[in-house]
Design an enzyme around this catalytic site. Sequence first.
Site, PDB file in Angstrom:
ATOM      1  N   THR A  28       0.852  -1.187   0.000  1.00 25.30           N
ATOM      2  CA  THR A  28       0.000   0.000   0.000  1.00 25.30           C
ATOM      3  C   THR A  28       0.888   1.237   0.000  1.00 25.30           C
ATOM      4  OG1 THR A  28      -1.606  -1.243   1.328  1.00 25.30           O
ATOM      5  CG2 THR A  28      -1.956   1.116   1.110  1.00 25.30           C
ATOM      6  N   LYS A 140       4.236  -9.121   3.550  1.00 24.63           N
ATOM      7  CA  LYS A 140       2.853  -8.651   3.608  1.00 24.63           C
ATOM      8  C   LYS A 140       1.997  -9.538   2.708  1.00 24.63           C
ATOM      9  CE  LYS A 140       0.713  -4.163   4.371  1.00 24.63           C
ATOM     10  NZ  LYS A 140       0.895  -2.704   4.255  1.00 24.63           N
ATOM     11  N   GLU A 173       4.265  -5.366  16.804  1.00 25.50           N
ATOM     12  CA  GLU A 173       3.916  -4.257  15.916  1.00 25.50           C
ATOM     13  C   GLU A 173       2.615  -3.647  16.389  1.00 25.50           C
ATOM     14  OE1 GLU A 173       3.628  -6.138  12.112  1.00 25.50           O
ATOM     15  OE2 GLU A 173       1.853  -7.301  12.630  1.00 25.50           O
TER      16      GLU A 173
END
Length: 269
Positions: A28, A140, A173
């Site tokens: 992204t 990802k 995270e």
Amino acid sequence: MFLINGIAQESLPANDRAIQFGDGCFTTARIIAGEVCMLAAHLQRLQEACAKLFIPFTQWSELKAEMAAQAKGVARGVLKTIITRGSGGRGYSASGCMQPTRILSLSAYPRHYDRWREEGISLTLSPVRLGRNPMLAGIKHLNRLEQVLIRTHLDQTGGDEALVLDSEGLITECCAANLFWRRGGEVFTPRLDKAGVNGLMRQFCLAQLANSDFRVVDVDAPETALHDADEVIVCNALMPVVPVRQYGELCWASRDLYQFLAPLCEQNR
């Protein structure tokens, strides 16, 4: 509208392995003034993920051109790029899946990031923990159910972002960002060799810190490590870096690390 394999459309075959198994990867990117920020890094991320997932994607020049074209004329926005293994059969076997699918989509830039950078954010501890998987750690991929559950819980709280631990109780995270915390001149960030996503902005921040007066340490640390922190920040390719003002009863006003990284991250296009 989506751009799927170079064609503007909104439908995907029901047997695409992204639907069947979450078999693919994505990135992204932020768009500023008609350009995809960190375009080369986003493409490299996809290449590395495809290599780890054994996805035989080869149309990199076409994808790069499409990403650049999608950004033209966009003052500020978000470009999401997905690569799936393509269509396949009912079972897990990827045999015969030699035509991966590429999907691009544009969306508006999240306005709350401007406020977050100015005011800072609050963190809340997520009860959802990330499973450890060294083979998939760092990339990802499309298997995002853990993040969906983390976000679902976060939406029921007053927090802006979630502090996420792994199955062993170690800081990993946030829901959609990486994490750094500072104690004096030392900057700590979680190791991501067993769980989590090694974000592009995290990588950029590490590179900048390596050439600074700060000392960076990758750590396996419990949640209590934040209790001794002088400052906490989060980052991703869209934010790109945001200060944390509060976590439970803990509050932080110092922005030394943030003020060092923020202008560098903004210039990284």
